[in-house]
Design a protein around this motif. Structure first.
Motif, PDB file in Angstrom:
ATOM      1  N   GLY A  82      -7.216  -5.614   4.335  1.00 52.29           N
ATOM      2  CA  GLY A  82      -6.192  -5.629   5.385  1.00 52.29           C
ATOM      3  C   GLY A  82      -4.787  -5.841   4.834  1.00 52.29           C
ATOM      4  N   LEU A  84      -1.757  -4.527   2.029  1.00 51.49           N
ATOM      5  CA  LEU A  84      -1.300  -3.459   1.146  1.00 51.49           C
ATOM      6  C   LEU A  84      -0.887  -4.034  -0.203  1.00 51.49           C
ATOM      7  N   GLY A  85      -0.774  -3.144  -1.196  1.00 53.14           N
ATOM      8  CA  GLY A  85      -0.469  -3.605  -2.543  1.00 53.14           C
ATOM      9  C   GLY A  85       1.008  -3.556  -2.894  1.00 53.14           C
ATOM     10  N   TYR A  90       3.022   2.425   2.000  1.00 51.15           N
ATOM     11  CA  TYR A  90       3.330   2.983   3.324  1.00 51.15           C
ATOM     12  C   TYR A  90       3.526   4.493   3.236  1.00 51.15           C
ATOM     13  N   GLN A 105       1.411  -0.891  17.547  1.00 52.10           N
ATOM     14  CA  GLN A 105       2.826  -1.215  17.720  1.00 52.10           C
ATOM     15  C   GLN A 105       3.406  -0.498  18.933  1.00 52.10           C
ATOM     16  N   HIS A 110      11.711   1.893  13.523  1.00 44.85           N
ATOM     17  CA  HIS A 110      12.319   0.567  13.502  1.00 44.85           C
ATOM     18  C   HIS A 110      13.671   0.620  14.207  1.00 44.85           C
TER      19      HIS A 110
ATOM     20  N   PHE B  40       3.465  -6.197  -3.714  1.00 48.57           N
ATOM     21  CA  PHE B  40       3.223  -7.337  -2.829  1.00 48.57           C
ATOM     22  C   PHE B  40       2.435  -8.406  -3.575  1.00 48.57           C
ATOM     23  N   SER B  43      -1.147  -8.065  -5.134  1.00 56.16           N
ATOM     24  CA  SER B  43      -1.340  -7.131  -6.243  1.00 56.16           C
ATOM     25  C   SER B  43      -0.675  -7.611  -7.522  1.00 56.16           C
ATOM     26  N   GLU B 119       1.795 -14.700   1.917  1.00 60.15           N
ATOM     27  CA  GLU B 119       1.295 -13.326   1.954  1.00 60.15           C
ATOM     28  C   GLU B 119       2.407 -12.345   1.555  1.00 60.15           C
ATOM     29  N   TYR B 161      11.483  -3.403   7.745  1.00 62.52           N
ATOM     30  CA  TYR B 161      11.090  -4.283   6.638  1.00 62.52           C
ATOM     31  C   TYR B 161       9.618  -4.061   6.330  1.00 62.52           C
ATOM     32  N   LEU B 162       9.323  -3.811   5.047  1.00 58.76           N
ATOM     33  CA  LEU B 162       7.951  -3.489   4.649  1.00 58.76           C
ATOM     34  C   LEU B 162       7.214  -4.762   4.263  1.00 58.76           C
ATOM     35  N   THR B 163       6.037  -4.936   4.854  1.00 61.50           N
ATOM     36  CA  THR B 163       5.287  -6.183   4.679  1.00 61.50           C
ATOM     37  C   THR B 163       3.884  -5.900   4.153  1.00 61.50           C
ATOM     38  N   ALA B 164       3.270  -6.913   3.567  1.00 61.86           N
ATOM     39  CA  ALA B 164       1.941  -6.739   2.976  1.00 61.86           C
ATOM     40  C   ALA B 164       0.914  -6.356   4.041  1.00 61.86           C
ATOM     41  N   CYS B 165       1.055  -6.902   5.235  1.00 59.97           N
ATOM     42  CA  CYS B 165       0.147  -6.520   6.311  1.00 59.97           C
ATOM     43  C   CYS B 165       0.908  -5.594   7.264  1.00 59.97           C
ATOM     44  N   PRO B 166       0.342  -4.406   7.533  1.00 57.75           N
ATOM     45  CA  PRO B 166       1.065  -3.444   8.363  1.00 57.75           C
ATOM     46  C   PRO B 166       1.315  -3.926   9.800  1.00 57.75           C
ATOM     47  N   THR B 167       0.649  -4.990  10.228  1.00 55.42           N
ATOM     48  CA  THR B 167       0.900  -5.482  11.587  1.00 55.42           C
ATOM     49  C   THR B 167       2.236  -6.218  11.682  1.00 55.42           C
ATOM     50  N   ASN B 168       2.882  -6.478  10.532  1.00 53.34           N
ATOM     51  CA  ASN B 168       4.172  -7.170  10.571  1.00 53.34           C
ATOM     52  C   ASN B 168       5.348  -6.244  10.326  1.00 53.34           C
ATOM     53  N   VAL B 169       5.064  -4.979  10.014  1.00 48.29           N
ATOM     54  CA  VAL B 169       6.125  -4.056   9.600  1.00 48.29           C
ATOM     55  C   VAL B 169       7.146  -3.844  10.721  1.00 48.29           C
ATOM     56  N   GLY B 170       8.383  -3.554  10.339  1.00 48.26           N
ATOM     57  CA  GLY B 170       9.447  -3.343  11.334  1.00 48.26           C
ATOM     58  C   GLY B 170      10.443  -4.489  11.267  1.00 48.26           C
ATOM     59  N   GLN B 224       3.152  -9.825  19.247  1.00 50.76           N
ATOM     60  CA  GLN B 224       2.331  -9.072  18.307  1.00 50.76           C
ATOM     61  C   GLN B 224       3.072  -7.838  17.826  1.00 50.76           C
ATOM     62  N   THR B 226       5.932  -5.685  16.339  1.00 51.65           N
ATOM     63  CA  THR B 226       7.063  -5.901  15.441  1.00 51.65           C
ATOM     64  C   THR B 226       7.832  -4.607  15.184  1.00 51.65           C
TER      65      THR B 226
END
Lengths: 179, 350
Positions: A82, A84-85, A90, A105, A110, B40, B43, B119, B161-170, B224, B226
């Motif tokens: 779950g 990403l690296g 993306y 989303q 954005h 991230f 990795s 994270e 903003y790019l985040t390790a978990c895609p549910t936080n992106v934006g 939830q 973002t």
């Protein structure tokens, strides 16, 4: 019917939970488990993400073995963790990630805050990824001299990113007032 | 580095002042940020994580974020010290339990904390007492501006903003409003509330965030979404939902007073006597009794105890706080005795 959560007590509460794809899933719980329902880890947004991606969302995964040239992660690995690296994932996993992001989303664009130097940051990031690809092919061709050269260039490029040692700018000193 | 002497009292956010503070304990805004040009956290190897930690630490220390800023390295800390920071909501459980070079910067009376190498490379959080989402956003936005003067954050023009978990992106922004909802819990109205909340795409979590159980009738309401909405739009949605829940809780409290006063008072005064008399008490029971008492004080039923004292007790009776104040690991049984004695002493002072 037994509670689907503790599997011990009698289920007295029926909870209908809306899934990210708009369908409803019914769960039968006992009162005690139902009370914790809204805050239980098992139903937390991030945790179920891994499952959502492939199974529940019903989105067919394309090329799960493809590797990110920058961090080496495969989409399959992302599905199990779950996480990403690297930021470039993306782009690498766009075809798989975008449909998933779209469902959880509120849009795909954005519309919030952006860093002031957004263009410069973005271009540099793209350049690092491009050179990383060059590096990989140099290594594959066993051209180690070229590989070393590219590695140095990547290193130099990363150095141009601001990492705090660029000196203090005058406007920073004026912003000492904190809430 | 070890933590300095246990601070007296609580952080700013628990001082019990601010809008709707009888029901809204605190407003929190958290931003996730990652350094551009790096992978991230998960990795990265140890060396890269060390470099990220060093880089962010030097920026955070020199960025004029607050005079009282202290940077704590988490690796050398023992588990009691890490749990102590979790109980004070300064770091997450995951951050406490992770491995590798990582740290946390704390300042502005514990209102601002910046987790490094959680994270994401940075998790900036700003926490204030009462319902103050816009003000809290303004404060954290200034911190983010100051940091982005010196650090390039991973950002995509389309995805934000790019985040390790895609549910936080934006926006990579998570709001959490901590609410005290004893009346809704007693009258079994919470399920209704949770259902309405999830329809608005918001989440309900326990006292210590994701994956934790509700304790002492405290619940956190968070966004939830973002991506696709601006920070301002997200704040407006959460703020309006929270205000509706506040009205609902107040209405139920009022109904209890007029329609069920003996039961209500019985529950509050029993909690009062138990806390004043107990000789052995678990953390869970303490939370639950303090919760009843807190409602009693806010409803004017109990008059000789201040909310500030109760807020302090919620914190000081937590396991790591008890152990830290005694400077050593203490067994559960011993802790239960110590907790009971601390509560009796503090309530007698009032």
């Amino acid at each position: 019917m037994l509670c689907q959560e503790c599997k011990k007590r009698k289920a007295t509460v029926r909870v209908s939970e809306m899934q990210s794809d708009g369908t409803h899933k019914e769960i039968h719980l006992c009162e005690e488990c139902a009370r914790q329902y809204g805050i239980s880890l098992k139903f937390s947004f991030n945790e179920v993400l891994g499952n959502l991606i492939s199974s529940q969302l019903g989105i067919p995964v394309k090329d799960a073995q493809a590797k990110c040239p920058n961090c080496g992660l495969t989409f399959e690995e992302f599905q199990s963790s779950g996480r990403l690296g690297c930021p470039h994932d993306y782009e690498t996993f766009k075809a798989n990630l975008i449909p998933m992001i779209e469902r959880v989303q509120s849009g795909l664009r954005h519309v919030g805050k952006a860093p002031r130097d957004v263009g410069r940051i973005y271009e540099r990031e793209q350049e690092v990824v491009r050179m990383q690809k060059e590096l990989d092919s140099a290594v594959a061709c066993e051209d180690y001299e070229k590989a070393a050269e590219i590695r140095d260039r990547i290193h130099e490029l990363r150095k141009t990113a601001r990492t705090g040692d660029a000196g203090e700018s005058p406007e920073l000193r004026d912003t000492e007032e904190r809430p | 580095m070890t933590l300095p002497e246990t601070p007296k009292g609580t952080g700013e956010w628990l001082r019990g002042e601010g809008p709707e503070v009888d029901i809204v304990i605190s407003s929190r805004v958290r931003l996730a940020r990652n350094l551009s040009g790096y992978r991230f956290r998960n990795s990265c190897d140890r060396e890269e994580n060390r470099r990220i930690n060093d880089t962010v630490r030097s920026v955070v220390i020199s960025a004029n974020l607050g005079e009282d800023l202290i940077y704590y390295e988490l690796e050398p800390m023992n588990m009691i010290e890490r749990d102590y920071l979790v109980e004070r909501h300064l770091i997450s459980k995951e951050h406490a339990e992770a491995e590798g070079p990582r740290g946390v910067a704390i300042c502005s009376g514990e209102a601002l904390s910046i987790m490094v190498n959680e994270e994401d490379h940075l998790r900036i959080q700003y926490l204030q007492s009462g319902l103050k989402l816009s003000e809290t956003w303004d404060a954290i936005n200034r911190v983010d501006d100051l940091l982005s003067e010196r650090l390039d954050f991973a950002f995509s023009p389309t995805l934000g903003y790019l985040t390790a978990c895609p549910t936080n992106v934006g926006t990579a922004m998570r709001l959490s409003v901590m609410m005290h909802l004893p009346a809704l819990e007693w009258t079994k109205q919470l399920r209704k509330v949770f259902k309405a909340v999830s329809k608005m795409n918001l989440a309900v979590r326990g006292l210590y965030g994701e994956g934790t159980r509700a304790s002492g009738d405290f619940y956190q309401i968070s966004n939830q979404v973002t991506l696709g909405k601006s920070e301002g739009e997200i704040i407006a949605i959460v703020d309006s939902v929270v205000r509706q829940i506040v009205r609902y809780e107040r209405k139920v409290r009022q109904a209890l007073l007029t329609q069920n006063r003996p039961n209500l008072e019985d529950r509050i005064w029993r909690a009062h006597s138990m806390l004043k008399g107990a000789r052995i008490i678990s953390s869970e029971e303490t939370m639950s009794l303090l919760s009843s008492l807190r409602m009693g004080v806010n409803m004017g039923v109990v008059k000789d105890i201040s909310i500030k004292t109760l807020n302090e007790l919620f914190l000081e009776t937590q396991p790591a706080h008890l152990q830290k104040s005694h400077g050593r690991e203490i067994s559960v049984r011993e802790r239960d005795v110590m907790r009971a004695s601390l509560v009796r002493k503090r309530l007698a002072e009032n």
